[in-house]
Enzyme design. Sequence first.
Site, short mmCIF file in Angstrom:
data_model
loop_
_atom_site.label_atom_id
_atom_site.label_comp_id
_atom_site.label_asym_id
_atom_site.label_seq_id
_atom_site.Cartn_x
_atom_site.Cartn_y
_atom_site.Cartn_z
N LYS A 126 0.88 -1.19 0.00
CA LYS A 126 0.00 0.00 0.00
C LYS A 126 0.90 1.22 0.00
O LYS A 126 2.03 1.17 0.49
CB LYS A 126 -0.88 0.01 1.25
CG LYS A 126 -2.09 0.90 1.15
CD LYS A 126 -3.25 0.25 0.42
CE LYS A 126 -4.36 1.23 0.13
NZ LYS A 126 -5.55 0.59 -0.46
N ASP A 166 -6.87 4.40 -4.88
CA ASP A 166 -7.57 4.27 -3.59
C ASP A 166 -8.18 5.65 -3.35
O ASP A 166 -8.38 6.42 -4.31
CB ASP A 166 -6.58 3.86 -2.48
CG ASP A 166 -7.29 3.49 -1.17
OD1 ASP A 166 -7.95 2.45 -1.12
OD2 ASP A 166 -7.20 4.27 -0.18
N THR A 209 -14.99 -2.73 -7.46
CA THR A 209 -15.08 -2.88 -6.00
C THR A 209 -16.54 -2.81 -5.55
O THR A 209 -17.00 -3.63 -4.74
CB THR A 209 -14.23 -1.81 -5.29
OG1 THR A 209 -12.91 -1.86 -5.84
CG2 THR A 209 -14.15 -2.06 -3.80
N SER A 376 -8.03 -5.76 -10.71
CA SER A 376 -6.70 -5.24 -11.03
C SER A 376 -5.79 -6.36 -11.48
O SER A 376 -5.00 -6.21 -12.43
CB SER A 376 -6.08 -4.57 -9.80
OG SER A 376 -6.56 -3.25 -9.68
P1 NDP Z 1 -12.95 7.85 -3.18
O1 NDP Z 1 -11.88 8.83 -2.94
O2 NDP Z 1 -13.49 7.65 -4.55
O3 NDP Z 1 -14.20 8.13 -2.22
C1 NDP Z 1 -14.07 8.16 -0.85
C2 NDP Z 1 -15.39 8.58 -0.25
O4 NDP Z 1 -15.32 8.49 1.17
C3 NDP Z 1 -15.76 10.01 -0.56
O5 NDP Z 1 -17.15 10.13 -0.57
C4 NDP Z 1 -15.14 10.77 0.63
O6 NDP Z 1 -15.76 12.01 0.87
C5 NDP Z 1 -15.43 9.81 1.75
N1 NDP Z 1 -14.39 9.97 2.79
C6 NDP Z 1 -13.05 9.81 2.65
N2 NDP Z 1 -12.42 10.06 3.80
C7 NDP Z 1 -13.39 10.39 4.68
C8 NDP Z 1 -13.38 10.75 6.04
N3 NDP Z 1 -12.23 10.82 6.72
N4 NDP Z 1 -14.57 11.02 6.63
C9 NDP Z 1 -15.74 10.92 5.93
N5 NDP Z 1 -15.80 10.58 4.63
C10 NDP Z 1 -14.64 10.32 4.03
O7 NDP Z 1 -12.39 6.46 -2.59
P2 NDP Z 1 -12.88 4.99 -2.88
O8 NDP Z 1 -14.35 4.96 -3.09
O9 NDP Z 1 -11.99 4.40 -3.89
O10 NDP Z 1 -12.52 4.28 -1.49
C11 NDP Z 1 -13.44 4.21 -0.40
C12 NDP Z 1 -12.98 3.11 0.56
O11 NDP Z 1 -12.93 1.86 -0.14
C13 NDP Z 1 -11.59 3.30 1.16
O12 NDP Z 1 -11.58 2.75 2.45
C14 NDP Z 1 -10.72 2.46 0.23
O13 NDP Z 1 -9.52 2.06 0.87
C15 NDP Z 1 -11.65 1.29 -0.01
N6 NDP Z 1 -11.34 0.49 -1.18
C16 NDP Z 1 -11.31 1.06 -2.43
C17 NDP Z 1 -11.05 0.27 -3.52
C18 NDP Z 1 -11.10 0.80 -4.91
O14 NDP Z 1 -11.00 0.00 -5.85
N7 NDP Z 1 -11.30 2.09 -5.11
C19 NDP Z 1 -10.73 -1.17 -3.38
C20 NDP Z 1 -10.89 -1.68 -2.03
C21 NDP Z 1 -11.14 -0.84 -0.99
P3 NDP Z 1 -15.01 13.35 0.39
O15 NDP Z 1 -15.15 13.38 -1.09
O16 NDP Z 1 -15.73 14.45 1.09
O17 NDP Z 1 -13.58 13.22 0.84
#
Ligand code: NDP
Length: 444
Positions: A126, A166, A209, A376
């Site tokens: 990571k 991510d 995902t 991936s």
């Molecule tokens: P994105 O950046 O596309 O979206 C993240 C979302 O979560 C946004 O709506 C963001 O809001 C919100 N968010 C992020 N940090 C916070 C916080 N501290 N408090 C509240 N809301 C928060 O990321 P992903 O959708 O790709 O990832 C989301 C989760 O899924 C993560 O935990 C990631 O590790 C996990 N994941 C993702 C994968 C992927 O393929 N993308 C694969 C496996 C796991 P805002 O826009 O306001 O920041």
Amino acid sequence: MSYVDEVIARVKEKNPGQPEFHQTIDEVLESLRPVIERDEEKYRKMALLERLTEPERQIKFRVPWIDDNGQVQVNCGYRVQFNSAIGPYKGGLRFHPSVNIGILKFLGFEQIFKNSLTGLPIGGGKGGSDFDPKGKSDMEVMRFCQSFMTELFRHVGADTDVPAGDIGVGGREIGYMYGQYKRLTNKYESVLTGKGLSYGGSLARTQATGYGLLYFTRALLKLNGIDIAGKTCIVSGSGNVAIYAIEKAYQMGAKPVTCSDSNGWVYDPEGIDLEALKEIKEVNRARLTEYKNYRPNAEYHEGRGVWTVKADIALPCATQNELDLDDAKALVANGVIAVCEGANMPSTLEATKYLQGNKVVFGPAKAANAGGVATSALEMSQNAERLSWTFEEVDEKLCGIMENIVANIDAAAKEYGMDGDYVAGANIAGFKKVLDAMEAQGIV
Ligand code: NDP
């Protein structure tokens, strides 16, 4: 003291100030206890758990870049190469102000087991940066990504380490980093996944995902005699995972009624308007406050609150520790049937225990969200054979992988007398293959 307890204590002592890493160590090693205790002296002698919990390599570097005002900015870049026993390191890059080495170690450690669960040959890693792409111009993001890759390129490669996206790293960022890698190395190789379709990306990777989470949830519910069709879902987040979880939930006949971002959350009793959500987040890169412009009858609330809405299924898809004990109590009081984790470690340990203790079907992140990394790996396979598969081919493979994961974690839980404990099942099933490979490869 048992070997597991000794190692948990030692890891915490050696890695102070890394609460997320401690949390995953607690969760994973606790559930591996029955496996380890079958042959404790052998594993202690080979320092198996010490080697498992110490990354093979951690890289930290300076990322200087110039903003649109000509001001030099400096961020930290990281890559944690945790375990390569079963394949090249694989895991996303996160760009978010909260990124630090402890968070990346938690994510990298989880990734080892998740990647193993997919059944594909990928190790765990990571990385990322404390850079915040929010509010930056495209040119600023490009300059940052180029500077980030100008150091990272030394440490990655198609057979060494293959990062992906991510939080904060989507198609735009992957494109800029890929361009810089190619320029620096003169190689058109599969060094990143999540690439655009015109330069080696895989169809269905964007959706993977979120879709995978729903394939997993449907199969887990079926195993418990429940049909997902007609169920109401509450979803947190509004990024890549949340959007495609919502899309697939609709396709399965379920109704997602919430989403959120870091400022607030939306409750739309008629069901989230997916097209509006995509336009707000994917096209305009705007905030959820805009949602009411599309759906005046929906509610927008500042702060947190998604988990207070009555529903059958909860799908946390935002970030770590976003669902705590109080949230778990609210979910149980509202009669939730299942919680399946789209984000990484979104539930605290207390919340997980409470949900499981109250007979909620609980699908842990490392199994439930493995569809992203699995696809991936399918992108890597397509790159290696210089072919592109159709959307349907990739999607069908993804669905098969997720259904297999459900079967494997169920079987592992049963084998160790923990029927229905899918947290233990996922940790044990993921661990066994890594253990086997580590034993075979000697003390390295
Ligand atoms: P994105 O950046 O596309 O979206 C993240 C979302 O979560 C946004 O709506 C963001 O809001 C919100 N968010 C992020 N940090 C916070 C916080 N501290 N408090 C509240 N809301 C928060 O990321 P992903 O959708 O790709 O990832 C989301 C989760 O899924 C993560 O935990 C990631 O590790 C996990 N994941 C993702 C994968 C992927 O393929 N993308 C694969 C496996 C796991 P805002 O826009 O306001 O920041």
